[in-house]
Design an enzyme around this catalytic site. Structure first.
Site, PDB file in Angstrom:
ATOM      1  N   GLY A  63     -78.533 -23.900 -58.295  1.00  0.00           N
ATOM      2  CA  GLY A  63     -79.528 -24.095 -59.348  1.00  0.00           C
ATOM      3  C   GLY A  63     -80.782 -23.290 -59.126  1.00  0.00           C
ATOM      4  O   GLY A  63     -81.869 -23.687 -59.544  1.00  0.00           O
ATOM      5  N   GLY A  64     -80.649 -22.160 -58.461  1.00  0.00           N
ATOM      6  CA  GLY A  64     -81.812 -21.307 -58.260  1.00  0.00           C
ATOM      7  C   GLY A  64     -82.065 -21.044 -56.789  1.00  0.00           C
ATOM      8  O   GLY A  64     -81.369 -21.546 -55.906  1.00  0.00           O
ATOM      9  N   PRO A  75     -70.105 -31.297 -51.944  1.00  0.00           N
ATOM     10  CA  PRO A  75     -70.407 -30.142 -51.096  1.00  0.00           C
ATOM     11  C   PRO A  75     -71.211 -29.048 -51.782  1.00  0.00           C
ATOM     12  O   PRO A  75     -71.777 -28.186 -51.100  1.00  0.00           O
ATOM     13  CB  PRO A  75     -69.023 -29.617 -50.706  1.00  0.00           C
ATOM     14  CG  PRO A  75     -68.152 -30.018 -51.854  1.00  0.00           C
ATOM     15  CD  PRO A  75     -68.671 -31.348 -52.298  1.00  0.00           C
ATOM     16  N   PRO A 127     -79.592 -19.533 -52.802  1.00  0.00           N
ATOM     17  CA  PRO A 127     -78.163 -19.426 -53.140  1.00  0.00           C
ATOM     18  C   PRO A 127     -77.897 -18.490 -54.317  1.00  0.00           C
ATOM     19  O   PRO A 127     -76.933 -17.718 -54.299  1.00  0.00           O
ATOM     20  CB  PRO A 127     -77.779 -20.874 -53.472  1.00  0.00           C
ATOM     21  CG  PRO A 127     -78.736 -21.700 -52.707  1.00  0.00           C
ATOM     22  CD  PRO A 127     -80.028 -20.944 -52.738  1.00  0.00           C
ATOM     23  N   TYR A 135     -61.782 -44.908 -57.481  1.00  0.00           N
ATOM     24  CA  TYR A 135     -61.802 -43.981 -58.609  1.00  0.00           C
ATOM     25  C   TYR A 135     -60.879 -44.504 -59.713  1.00  0.00           C
ATOM     26  O   TYR A 135     -59.667 -44.296 -59.696  1.00  0.00           O
ATOM     27  CB  TYR A 135     -61.353 -42.584 -58.173  1.00  0.00           C
ATOM     28  CG  TYR A 135     -62.134 -42.015 -57.005  1.00  0.00           C
ATOM     29  CD1 TYR A 135     -63.403 -42.483 -56.672  1.00  0.00           C
ATOM     30  CD2 TYR A 135     -61.600 -40.993 -56.222  1.00  0.00           C
ATOM     31  CE1 TYR A 135     -64.103 -41.967 -55.601  1.00  0.00           C
ATOM     32  CE2 TYR A 135     -62.301 -40.464 -55.153  1.00  0.00           C
ATOM     33  CZ  TYR A 135     -63.540 -40.961 -54.836  1.00  0.00           C
ATOM     34  OH  TYR A 135     -64.234 -40.441 -53.764  1.00  0.00           O
TER      35      TYR A 135
END
Length: 268
Positions: free
Chosen positions: A203-204, A197, A207, A50
Site C-alpha cells: 500500500g505504498g 503474510p 515495498p 472457516y
C-alpha cells in the site's frame, strides 16, 4: 519441510477467503483451489472455524481424492455460536476430539496430516489441550501437530508434551511482534506459517518502490522478503482471485538484492 519429514513448497495457500455458499462464487472458489494445486501448491490451510466446517467441505469437493503430494492442514479449538453464546475458544479434550472426527469426515480422510490448535484456551491447561492432540496422533487420527498464535513460553511447554511440527502466528513485513517465536522455530526447525503474510505490508512506501525496481507487485515483494527472512517460513497467502493466486505462487522466483532486503528489514 513439515516436521522434518514432509516436504512442501515454500508458498502455501490459505483457503479462509474462499466463498462456500452455493452459487457462482463457490464454483469459482473450487476453481481457485484446483488451480492452486495445478500451480504446484502442496500445502493448503483451512480450519473448522472457516464457515464452521464449510471450508473443509469445499476443499474436499474441489480436490478429493487428493494428490499424494498435497497436505491439507486444518485447525480445531474454536466453538461456534450457540444460543446466547458467541463463538469462543474451547480446548476441552472432548471438544477437540469431536472436532478432529468432524474434520476427518468432512475432508474425507483417515488421518489429518497436520492438525493445528487454532488458539490456546486460557481456561484449560495447555497440557490437556496438547496432550489430547498427542493421544489422537497416537491413535492414528493425526500425523503431525501444530499450534497457532502462541508465545515462546507456550511453544516451549507444548514441546515437552509432544513434537510440534508447525506454528501459525500472524507475521509480515510490517507486523513482527512474533519475531521471538519465529527465532525459536528457526532454531528448532519448526515450520512457521505466517497468516496475513501480505496485508498490511503493501500500500505504498518501500515495498511499492522495490516492486517498481523489480517489475514485481508489492505483494510479491512482501512474500519474497518473508521467504528470505528465515528458512522455516512458509507463507500461506489467501485469495479468491485466480490472478492473485498466480502472483503469490510466482513470488518464489523473485530474488531481492542485499540492498533491497536491508531497506525492507528497516521497516520493522
Amino acid at each position: 519441510m513439515i516436521g522434518g519429514v514432509r516436504p512442501v513448497r515454500r508458498i502455501g495457500f490459505g483457503a479462509m477467503h474462499l466463498p462456500t455458499a452455493p452459487g457462482p462464487d463457490r464454483d469459482m472458489a473450487i476453481s481457485v483451489a484446483r488451480r492452486a494445486v495445478e500451480l504446484g501448491v502442496t500445502l493448503i490451510d483451512t480450519a473448522h472455524l472457516y464457515g464452521w466446517g464449510a471450508n473443509e467441505q469445499l476443499l474436499a469437493d474441489a480436490l478429493h481424492p487428493y494428490p499424494p503430494e498435497l497436505l491439507i492442514a486444518t485447525k480445531v479449538g474454536v466453538a461456534p455460536p450457540e444460543g446466547d453464546l458467541d463463538a469462543r475458544l474451547c480446548g476441552r479434550p472432548e471438544f477437540l476430539r469431536a472436532q478432529v472426527d468432524e474434520g476427518l469426515r468432512r475432508l474425507r480422510l483417515d488421518r489429518l496430516e497436520l492438525l493445528q490448535l487454532h488458539r490456546v484456551d486460557p481456561d484449560v491447561p495447555l497440557a490437556d489441550q496438547v496432550g489430547t492432540l498427542r493421544d489422537l496422533r497416537d491413535a492414528g487420527k493425526i500425523a503431525q501437530i501444530g499450534l497457532s498464535e502462541v508465545t515462546v513460553e507456550q511453544l516451549t511447554e507444548a514441546r515437552t508434551i509432544v513434537e510440534i511440527a508447525s506454528v501459525q502466528n500472524r507475521y509480515n513485513l510490517l507486523y513482527r511482534d512474533h519475531e521471538p517465536v519465529l527465532r525459536a522455530c528457526t532454531a528448532a526447525g519448526i515450520a512457521f506459517l505466517p497468516w496475513r503474510p501480505v496485508l498490511p505490508a503493501v500500500g505504498g512506501g518501500e515495498p511499492e518502490s522495490i516492486a517498481a525496481e523489480t517489475g514485481a507487485t508489492a505483494a510479491q515483494v512482501a512474500l519474497a522478503w518473508l521467504l528470505g527472512h528465515s528458512p522455516v517460513i512458509l507463507p500461506i497467502p489467501g485469495t479468491a482471485s485466480l490472478t492473485h493466486l498466480a502472483e503469490n505462487v510466482a513470488a518464489t522466483t523473485l530474488h531481492l538484492t542485499a540492498d533491497q532486503t536491508t531497506r525492507l528489514d528497516a521497516l520493522a
